[in-house]
Write a protein that holds these residues in place. Structure first.
Motif, mmCIF file in Angstrom:
data_model
loop_
_atom_site.group_PDB
_atom_site.id
_atom_site.type_symbol
_atom_site.label_atom_id
_atom_site.label_comp_id
_atom_site.label_asym_id
_atom_site.label_seq_id
_atom_site.Cartn_x
_atom_site.Cartn_y
_atom_site.Cartn_z
ATOM 1 N N ARG A 14 41.176 51.053 44.713
ATOM 2 C CA ARG A 14 39.836 50.591 44.426
ATOM 3 C C ARG A 14 38.264 51.347 45.484
ATOM 4 O O ARG A 14 37.744 51.458 45.235
ATOM 5 C CB ARG A 14 39.692 49.005 44.518
ATOM 6 C CG ARG A 14 38.257 48.657 44.209
ATOM 7 C CD ARG A 14 37.972 48.604 42.641
ATOM 8 N NE ARG A 14 38.605 47.451 42.174
ATOM 9 C CZ ARG A 14 38.935 48.181 40.726
ATOM 10 N NH1 ARG A 14 38.003 48.748 39.579
ATOM 11 N NH2 ARG A 14 39.135 47.118 39.564
ATOM 12 N N LEU A 70 35.122 42.814 50.650
ATOM 13 C CA LEU A 70 34.766 42.010 49.479
ATOM 14 C C LEU A 70 35.724 42.279 47.883
ATOM 15 O O LEU A 70 35.107 41.065 47.379
ATOM 16 C CB LEU A 70 34.110 40.772 49.855
ATOM 17 C CG LEU A 70 34.364 40.030 51.855
ATOM 18 C CD1 LEU A 70 33.408 39.416 52.104
ATOM 19 C CD2 LEU A 70 35.601 39.729 51.157
ATOM 20 N N ARG A 71 33.631 42.793 47.796
ATOM 21 C CA ARG A 71 33.002 43.564 46.424
ATOM 22 C C ARG A 71 35.034 43.834 45.489
ATOM 23 O O ARG A 71 34.538 43.561 44.518
ATOM 24 C CB ARG A 71 32.472 44.280 46.062
ATOM 25 C CG ARG A 71 31.222 43.422 46.244
ATOM 26 C CD ARG A 71 30.084 44.271 46.477
ATOM 27 N NE ARG A 71 29.152 43.475 47.217
ATOM 28 C CZ ARG A 71 28.066 44.961 48.358
ATOM 29 N NH1 ARG A 71 29.068 45.721 48.234
ATOM 30 N NH2 ARG A 71 27.493 44.048 49.241
ATOM 31 N N ARG A 114 44.758 39.155 43.965
ATOM 32 C CA ARG A 114 43.358 38.666 44.758
ATOM 33 C C ARG A 114 43.740 37.475 45.290
ATOM 34 O O ARG A 114 43.436 36.726 46.971
ATOM 35 C CB ARG A 114 42.357 38.218 44.270
ATOM 36 C CG ARG A 114 41.201 38.625 44.823
ATOM 37 C CD ARG A 114 39.674 37.680 44.069
ATOM 38 N NE ARG A 114 40.532 36.851 42.755
ATOM 39 C CZ ARG A 114 40.073 37.273 41.547
ATOM 40 N NH1 ARG A 114 39.537 38.245 40.848
ATOM 41 N NH2 ARG A 114 40.486 36.036 40.414
ATOM 42 N N GLU A 115 44.495 36.465 45.291
ATOM 43 C CA GLU A 115 45.024 35.136 45.730
ATOM 44 C C GLU A 115 45.636 35.316 46.831
ATOM 45 O O GLU A 115 46.108 34.976 47.839
ATOM 46 C CB GLU A 115 45.810 33.781 45.052
ATOM 47 C CG GLU A 115 44.380 33.810 43.717
ATOM 48 C CD GLU A 115 45.749 32.227 42.752
ATOM 49 O OE1 GLU A 115 46.909 33.284 42.627
ATOM 50 O OE2 GLU A 115 45.327 31.785 42.633
ATOM 51 N N ILE A 159 37.737 43.702 46.516
ATOM 52 C CA ILE A 159 38.676 42.324 46.727
ATOM 53 C C ILE A 159 38.411 41.388 45.174
ATOM 54 O O ILE A 159 39.423 41.067 44.289
ATOM 55 C CB ILE A 159 38.752 41.440 47.932
ATOM 56 C CG1 ILE A 159 39.899 41.865 49.403
ATOM 57 C CG2 ILE A 159 39.616 39.743 47.053
ATOM 58 C CD1 ILE A 159 39.276 41.082 50.285
ATOM 59 N N GLU A 160 37.387 41.040 44.498
ATOM 60 C CA GLU A 160 36.971 40.533 44.013
ATOM 61 C C GLU A 160 37.217 41.743 42.372
ATOM 62 O O GLU A 160 37.078 40.631 41.648
ATOM 63 C CB GLU A 160 35.620 40.124 43.713
ATOM 64 C CG GLU A 160 34.985 39.421 44.636
ATOM 65 C CD GLU A 160 33.881 38.949 45.141
ATOM 66 O OE1 GLU A 160 32.482 39.989 44.146
ATOM 67 O OE2 GLU A 160 33.004 38.144 45.482
ATOM 68 N N LYS A 161 37.142 42.382 42.240
ATOM 69 C CA LYS A 161 37.663 42.971 41.216
ATOM 70 C C LYS A 161 39.443 43.308 40.464
ATOM 71 O O LYS A 161 39.217 43.783 39.878
ATOM 72 C CB LYS A 161 37.092 44.665 41.691
ATOM 73 C CG LYS A 161 35.748 44.706 41.501
ATOM 74 C CD LYS A 161 35.148 46.237 41.614
ATOM 75 C CE LYS A 161 33.587 46.036 41.431
ATOM 76 N NZ LYS A 161 32.913 47.492 42.220
ATOM 77 N N ILE A 215 43.701 37.635 49.851
ATOM 78 C CA ILE A 215 43.372 36.316 50.412
ATOM 79 C C ILE A 215 43.810 35.381 51.086
ATOM 80 O O ILE A 215 43.274 35.348 52.386
ATOM 81 C CB ILE A 215 41.971 36.019 49.371
ATOM 82 C CG1 ILE A 215 40.912 36.315 48.649
ATOM 83 C CG2 ILE A 215 41.362 34.737 50.308
ATOM 84 C CD1 ILE A 215 40.321 35.770 47.694
ATOM 85 N N ARG A 270 43.531 38.444 39.589
ATOM 86 C CA ARG A 270 43.688 37.230 40.074
ATOM 87 C C ARG A 270 45.008 37.180 40.914
ATOM 88 O O ARG A 270 44.923 36.226 41.744
ATOM 89 C CB ARG A 270 43.900 35.720 39.241
ATOM 90 C CG ARG A 270 43.889 34.517 39.965
ATOM 91 C CD ARG A 270 43.390 33.443 38.759
ATOM 92 N NE ARG A 270 43.536 32.173 39.361
ATOM 93 C CZ ARG A 270 44.194 31.292 38.926
ATOM 94 N NH1 ARG A 270 45.284 31.330 38.463
ATOM 95 N NH2 ARG A 270 43.669 30.264 40.052
#
Length: 187
Positions: free
Chosen positions: A181, A129-130, A140-141, A132-134, A144, A137
């Motif tokens: 990542r 999750l961390r 990431r969308e 993915i947050e990096k 998710i 956008r």
């Protein structure tokens, strides 16, 4: 229960029970419970099983009372139902062994994960999750929606107001970016 109905014949009690007077079936139960119990006692070792079988037999008889054809006595019928229940219990128990003689209990792994495994799984989830947050956008969308919320490519495209091929291409890139990542964070 009135004293008068206890003197009625079985056929009358059955007809009255079928007409909705359930206390008549209770009279039949009281009349034949001991006989049914004695009949199945030699077949079953456990006394609590005998009680359960008698109860099951009368329940089954109640449920199938409309099918009673008066060709035999009620006592014969309910006894046969109880014998069939006892035989079914015996077949169920025979088909699955009651215990295994295994000296090494480690041979039986728990179906549940250990606390260590649960912690490792939750930590791995947080790491992903961390990562993915990096991501940018737009990637990431896509990740998710597709991988976490498990939307189809068409649903994701509709949600993002884009085309299905664009969703597929970005998802491919997003997964590669996420893998890179995670590899960088692990190193």
């Amino acid at each position: 229960m009135t004293r008068g109905i206890t003197t009625f014949e079985d056929g009358t009690l059955i007809e009255m029970a079928l007409a909705g007077q359930t206390e008549c079936f209770s009279v039949l139960m009281e009349r034949y419970a001991i006989a049914v119990r004695r009949h199945i006692m030699p077949m079953v070792r456990n006394p609590s099983d005998i009680d359960d079988l008698v109860q099951d037999a009368f329940l089954k008889a109640w449920l199938h009372l409309p099918a009673f054809r008066f060709e035999a006595s009620f006592r014969t019928w309910i006894t046969r139902v109880a014998v069939n229940e006892a035989l079914a219990l015996h077949r169920r128990r025979r088909s699955r062994p009651c215990c295994l003689t295994q000296a090494n209990l480690e041979a039986f792994p728990s179906p549940c994960e250990s606390p260590d495994q649960a912690f490792a799984r939750s930590e791995a989830g947080l790491t992903v999750l961390r990562a993915i947050e990096k991501l940018p956008r737009k990637y990431r969308e896509i990740l998710i929606l597709r991988d976490l919320e498990e939307l189809t490519a068409r649903e994701t495209a509709r949600h993002l107001k884009s085309s299905v091929p664009l969703v597929k291409a970005r998802l491919f890139r997003a997964r590669h970016m996420l893998l890179d990542r995670l590899n960088k964070d692990a190193a």
